[in-house]
Design a protein around this motif. Structure first.
Motif, PDB file in Angstrom:
ATOM      1  N   TYR A  51     -45.373  22.586  13.114  1.00 37.52           N
ATOM      2  CA  TYR A  51     -44.409  22.553  12.009  1.00 37.52           C
ATOM      3  C   TYR A  51     -43.309  21.505  12.176  1.00 37.52           C
ATOM      4  O   TYR A  51     -42.602  21.224  11.206  1.00 37.52           O
ATOM      5  N   ARG A  52     -43.135  20.970  13.384  1.00 35.86           N
ATOM      6  CA  ARG A  52     -42.116  19.947  13.575  1.00 35.86           C
ATOM      7  C   ARG A  52     -42.657  18.674  14.214  1.00 35.86           C
ATOM      8  O   ARG A  52     -41.910  17.725  14.452  1.00 35.86           O
ATOM      9  N   GLY A  53     -43.921  18.657  14.550  1.00 34.58           N
ATOM     10  CA  GLY A  53     -44.520  17.463  15.130  1.00 34.58           C
ATOM     11  C   GLY A  53     -44.041  17.129  16.529  1.00 34.58           C
ATOM     12  O   GLY A  53     -44.166  15.983  16.984  1.00 34.58           O
ATOM     13  N   VAL A  54     -43.514  18.130  17.246  1.00 38.70           N
ATOM     14  CA  VAL A  54     -43.026  17.902  18.606  1.00 38.70           C
ATOM     15  C   VAL A  54     -44.213  17.864  19.569  1.00 38.70           C
ATOM     16  O   VAL A  54     -45.063  18.770  19.544  1.00 38.70           O
ATOM     17  N   SER A  55     -44.286  16.840  20.392  1.00 33.83           N
ATOM     18  CA  SER A  55     -45.379  16.743  21.359  1.00 33.83           C
ATOM     19  C   SER A  55     -45.350  17.953  22.290  1.00 33.83           C
ATOM     20  O   SER A  55     -44.293  18.342  22.805  1.00 33.83           O
ATOM     21  N   GLU A  56     -46.543  18.529  22.513  1.00 37.27           N
ATOM     22  CA  GLU A  56     -46.611  19.696  23.396  1.00 37.27           C
ATOM     23  C   GLU A  56     -46.244  19.329  24.838  1.00 37.27           C
ATOM     24  O   GLU A  56     -45.836  20.204  25.616  1.00 37.27           O
ATOM     25  N   VAL A  57     -46.392  18.051  25.192  1.00 36.23           N
ATOM     26  CA  VAL A  57     -45.995  17.625  26.546  1.00 36.23           C
ATOM     27  C   VAL A  57     -44.485  17.794  26.730  1.00 36.23           C
ATOM     28  O   VAL A  57     -44.012  18.361  27.718  1.00 36.23           O
ATOM     29  N   ILE A  58     -43.731  17.309  25.736  1.00 32.88           N
ATOM     30  CA  ILE A  58     -42.269  17.410  25.819  1.00 32.88           C
ATOM     31  C   ILE A  58     -41.816  18.862  25.746  1.00 32.88           C
ATOM     32  O   ILE A  58     -40.992  19.327  26.548  1.00 32.88           O
ATOM     33  N   SER A  59     -42.361  19.599  24.769  1.00 33.81           N
ATOM     34  CA  SER A  59     -41.889  20.972  24.574  1.00 33.81           C
ATOM     35  C   SER A  59     -42.220  21.872  25.762  1.00 33.81           C
ATOM     36  O   SER A  59     -41.405  22.714  26.154  1.00 33.81           O
ATOM     37  N   THR A  60     -43.415  21.707  26.352  1.00 35.52           N
ATOM     38  CA  THR A  60     -43.755  22.567  27.493  1.00 35.52           C
ATOM     39  C   THR A  60     -42.940  22.222  28.738  1.00 35.52           C
ATOM     40  O   THR A  60     -42.622  23.100  29.542  1.00 35.52           O
ATOM     41  N   ILE A  61     -42.604  20.940  28.893  1.00 36.64           N
ATOM     42  CA  ILE A  61     -41.720  20.577  30.009  1.00 36.64           C
ATOM     43  C   ILE A  61     -40.348  21.237  29.815  1.00 36.64           C
ATOM     44  O   ILE A  61     -39.778  21.807  30.757  1.00 36.64           O
ATOM     45  N   MET A  62     -39.839  21.178  28.589  1.00 36.92           N
ATOM     46  CA  MET A  62     -38.555  21.818  28.320  1.00 36.92           C
ATOM     47  C   MET A  62     -38.639  23.332  28.498  1.00 36.92           C
ATOM     48  O   MET A  62     -37.717  23.968  29.031  1.00 36.92           O
ATOM     49  N   LEU A  63     -39.750  23.920  28.074  1.00 40.29           N
ATOM     50  CA  LEU A  63     -39.915  25.372  28.220  1.00 40.29           C
ATOM     51  C   LEU A  63     -39.976  25.775  29.695  1.00 40.29           C
ATOM     52  O   LEU A  63     -39.543  26.875  30.061  1.00 40.29           O
ATOM     53  N   ASN A  64     -40.539  24.901  30.545  1.00 40.50           N
ATOM     54  CA  ASN A  64     -40.545  25.197  31.982  1.00 40.50           C
ATOM     55  C   ASN A  64     -39.116  25.307  32.520  1.00 40.50           C
ATOM     56  O   ASN A  64     -38.798  26.203  33.312  1.00 40.50           O
TER      57      ASN A  64
END
Length: 378
Positions: free
Chosen positions: A135-148
């Motif tokens: 829904y926002r086009g955020v790369s899963e690489v960036i978002s999962t690093i932030m979620l870690n």
């Protein structure tokens, strides 16, 4: 077996064989440069791995690695790079341990509840990255690093004595309440003469591996997932809802990641404390690459990394820095990438040559058209 089958099998085996040869050669060069005998070092590691206790430790480490690598591999099949497995399994293990230590149920229900909580937490945490991508086009690489990073802060917030943790007796360590016996999974004596048993959840690892293979290779969902992963535009044109596939794939990947800490939690520690193993998710990425995202390949990769981790313990006693194993693991992954690329290019060139050879051949006479033309008899 015809020539084409022999060639395909040979090319399939050439890549891993070339990767092993490359990794052994580079590791041997590093050992020799450090003043150590490569052959003697490898011999010591193999001899140490044959000891019953070490063998059991290798299998236990492999079970944990297997869950982590399958979680990463599931995302890879959809062309999703789930780097957040590390955070997903740590958060899942902590909350599952808190729930498991707070309730009292019959054994099967108790274990089932803990596993269900772990899968749900891991899946929902990974789904956050899926929602951001869809829904926002955020790369899963960036978002999962932030979620870690968020996971680390969240665990530090919750794992305090005024929230989910209790003080361990006779220690400065803190952790969740110990899971009672009804929520524990007994080990299995798979290795003769070993005082250490193999995690009972090895059975669950086999089941998850089988389901992974069946879903990916023999189901409509797996076909759509592989199609969307290879060519998103073509998948959309054929009617595949790619956004829905992304969400489901991230959730399933996170759900499998939720199981990573379960062998340790239900098989030996029975509590989530400050010294709970971390960093397994990143090792899972390397193993998934090594195993080419297949259930069997990942199992072999997990055993290899389990062997390297545990057999390296003997190196310090022999005067060899055990950090050499970390170099070996990195070299293996690098060798796999290089070897598969070389074999892929060779396969393309071989196919082009085969097509050129067949096009240059004279057309075969059609059946029933072998009679000599009447005009040629004169």
């Amino acid at each position: 077996m015809n020539a084409d089958t022999v060639r395909r099998v040979g090319l399939s085996l050439a890549a891993p064989a070339l990767a092993i040869i490359l990794s052994l050669a580079i590791t041997s060069a590093v050992l020799a440069a450090a003043g150590n005998d490569p052959f003697e070092t490898f011999k010591q590691m193999i001899e140490y791995a044959k000891e019953p206790r070490t063998t059991a430790m290798i299998i236990n480490g492999s079970v944990t690695y297997y869950f982590a690598a399958l979680a990463v591999a599931f995302g890879f099949r959809m062309n999703l790079f789930n780097i957040g497995v590390d955070g997903q399994y740590r958060l899942a293990a902590m909350l599952a341990a808190a729930v498991g230590g707070a309730v009292s149920l019959p054994p099967i229900l108790h274990v089932g509840l803990i596993l269900l909580v772990a899968v749900l937490v891991g899946g929902l945490w990974a789904a956050v990255a899926g929602l951001l991508k869809v829904y926002r086009g955020v790369s899963e690489v960036i978002s999962t690093i932030m979620l870690n990073s968020i996971t680390t802060a969240l665990i530090a917030f919750l794992l305090t004595t005024d929230k989910l943790a209790v003080q361990a007796e006779g220690s400065n360590n803190i952790g969740t309440k110990a899971i009672p016996a009804s929520g524990q999974v007994p080990g299995i004596g798979l290795v003769p003469d070993s005082p250490l048993k193999v995690y009972g959840l090895i059975v669950l690892a086999v089941i998850v591996g089988f389901l992974y293979w069946f879903v990916i290779e023999h189901s409509r969902f797996g076909f759509d997932l592989r199609a969307a992963g290879r060519n998103e535009e073509a998948a959309v044109a054929s009617g595949v809802n790619v956004k829905r596939m992304i969400l489901i794939s991230m959730a399933v990947s996170g759900g499998i990641a939720g199981l990573v800490g379960m062998p340790q939690l239900l098989g030996s520690s029975y509590t989530y404390s400050l010294d709970f193993p971390a960093g397994i998710g990143f090792t899972g990425i390397a193993i998934a690459l090594l195993g080419r995202n297949t259930a069997l390949g990942v199992a072999i990769g997990a055993l290899l990394f389990g062997f390297l981790d545990n057999s390296s313990q003997i190196l310090d006693l022999e005067g060899v820095p055990k950090e050499i194993v970390m170099i070996t693991q990195g070299v293996i992954v690098l060798s796999v990438v290089i070897a598969y690329e070389l074999v892929r290019r060779y396969r393309i060139v071989a196919q082009q040559r085969e097509v050129g050879r067949r096009l240059s051949e004279p057309p075969a006479p059609a059946a029933g058209n072998d009679k000599t033309p009447q005009g040629a008899q004169a």
